[in-house]
Motif scaffolding. Structure first.
Motif, PDB file in Angstrom:
ATOM      1  N   ALA A  17       0.842  -1.203   0.000  1.00 29.42           N
ATOM      2  CA  ALA A  17       0.000   0.000   0.000  1.00 29.42           C
ATOM      3  C   ALA A  17       0.878   1.254   0.000  1.00 29.42           C
ATOM      4  O   ALA A  17       1.972   1.265   0.579  1.00 29.42           O
ATOM      5  N   TYR A  18       0.358   2.277  -0.647  1.00 28.97           N
ATOM      6  CA  TYR A  18       1.026   3.580  -0.606  1.00 28.97           C
ATOM      7  C   TYR A  18       0.115   4.498   0.203  1.00 28.97           C
ATOM      8  O   TYR A  18      -0.853   5.050  -0.316  1.00 28.97           O
ATOM      9  N   ALA A  19       0.413   4.579   1.493  1.00 28.90           N
ATOM     10  CA  ALA A  19      -0.469   5.329   2.392  1.00 28.90           C
ATOM     11  C   ALA A  19       0.338   6.202   3.352  1.00 28.90           C
ATOM     12  O   ALA A  19       0.201   6.103   4.575  1.00 28.90           O
ATOM     13  N   PRO A  20       1.207   7.080   2.793  1.00 29.41           N
ATOM     14  CA  PRO A  20       2.068   7.892   3.662  1.00 29.41           C
ATOM     15  C   PRO A  20       1.310   8.977   4.410  1.00 29.41           C
ATOM     16  O   PRO A  20       1.822   9.514   5.395  1.00 29.41           O
ATOM     17  N   PRO A  25      -2.646   1.539   5.824  1.00 30.63           N
ATOM     18  CA  PRO A  25      -2.601   0.665   4.640  1.00 30.63           C
ATOM     19  C   PRO A  25      -3.762  -0.327   4.639  1.00 30.63           C
ATOM     20  O   PRO A  25      -4.111  -0.897   5.684  1.00 30.63           O
ATOM     21  N   VAL A  26      -4.344  -0.508   3.477  1.00 23.93           N
ATOM     22  CA  VAL A  26      -5.496  -1.398   3.309  1.00 23.93           C
ATOM     23  C   VAL A  26      -5.206  -2.356   2.155  1.00 23.93           C
ATOM     24  O   VAL A  26      -4.592  -1.972   1.153  1.00 23.93           O
ATOM     25  N   VAL A  43      -3.932   3.582  -2.676  1.00 23.50           N
ATOM     26  CA  VAL A  43      -2.878   4.401  -3.290  1.00 23.50           C
ATOM     27  C   VAL A  43      -3.231   5.857  -3.020  1.00 23.50           C
ATOM     28  O   VAL A  43      -4.147   6.406  -3.647  1.00 23.50           O
ATOM     29  N   GLU A  44      -2.515   6.468  -2.073  1.00 25.41           N
ATOM     30  CA  GLU A  44      -2.830   7.855  -1.706  1.00 25.41           C
ATOM     31  C   GLU A  44      -2.071   8.846  -2.595  1.00 25.41           C
ATOM     32  O   GLU A  44      -1.257   8.462  -3.438  1.00 25.41           O
ATOM     33  N   GLY A  51      -6.529  10.222  -3.967  1.00 25.77           N
ATOM     34  CA  GLY A  51      -6.193   8.898  -3.457  1.00 25.77           C
ATOM     35  C   GLY A  51      -7.252   7.876  -3.845  1.00 25.77           C
ATOM     36  O   GLY A  51      -8.411   8.226  -4.101  1.00 25.77           O
ATOM     37  N   GLN A  52      -6.851   6.615  -3.892  1.00 24.29           N
ATOM     38  CA  GLN A  52      -7.788   5.563  -4.298  1.00 24.29           C
ATOM     39  C   GLN A  52      -7.808   4.443  -3.268  1.00 24.29           C
ATOM     40  O   GLN A  52      -6.766   3.987  -2.807  1.00 24.29           O
TER      41      GLN A  52
END
Ligand code: THU
Length: 136
Positions: A17-20, A25-26, A43-44, A51-52
């Motif tokens: 996940a890209y959740a900075p 993260p999911v 994806v943020e 974000g998605q």
């Protein structure tokens, strides 16, 4: 555990996940009617609304592969609250998933609860309202 393969796929996706921004993260995994599993992560974006969600990414992969029906789904995230799909993703799932199909909500340790879209999205609007067959 039931849905072991969904849990493993969603967990692997969540690891990427890209959740900075949210640090949340999911991972989501969908089983198509063809038996294949489609998994993706959130994806943020620095421009936050771009974000998605993980579910949206997984649906995109499934549809792109030619599948149109979700027979089982699983979402995994950490934290004390059961990770439940956001309102927008409930509607996204509604397009392709029957109201009584199993939807598993999992933490890193495993499935915490199994529910359905019928429970999460009562009196929902769907393809049938527009005269289309809709998910079965
Ligand atoms: N998120 C998902 O990926 N799926 C959901 O159904 C709930 C929320 C993501 C969006 C955002 O990247 C982060 O979780 C925090 O809202």
């Amino acid at each position: 555990m039931p849905a072991d393969d969904l849990f493993a796929a969603a967990t692997a996706a969540r690891a990427n996940a890209y959740a900075p921004y949210s640090d949340y993260p999911v991972g989501a995994a969908l089983r198509g009617a063809d038996g294949r599993v489609y998994a993706a992560a959130n994806v943020e974006n620095a421009a936050y609304p771009q974000g998605q969600c993980a579910e949206a990414s997984a649906i995109g992969m499934m549809v792109t592969a030619g599948e149109r029906r979700i027979v089982e789904a699983l979402v995994v995230a950490a934290g004390q609250h059961i990770p439940t799909p956001c309102g927008g993703c409930r509607q996204r799932l509604r397009e392709f998933m029957a109201l009584d199909a199993p939807l598993h909500l999992a933490g890193p340790e495993g499935i915490r609860r199994t529910t359905t879209l019928g429970e999460l999205l009562p009196l929902s609007f769907g393809p049938e309202h527009l005269g289309k067959a809709g998910p079965r």
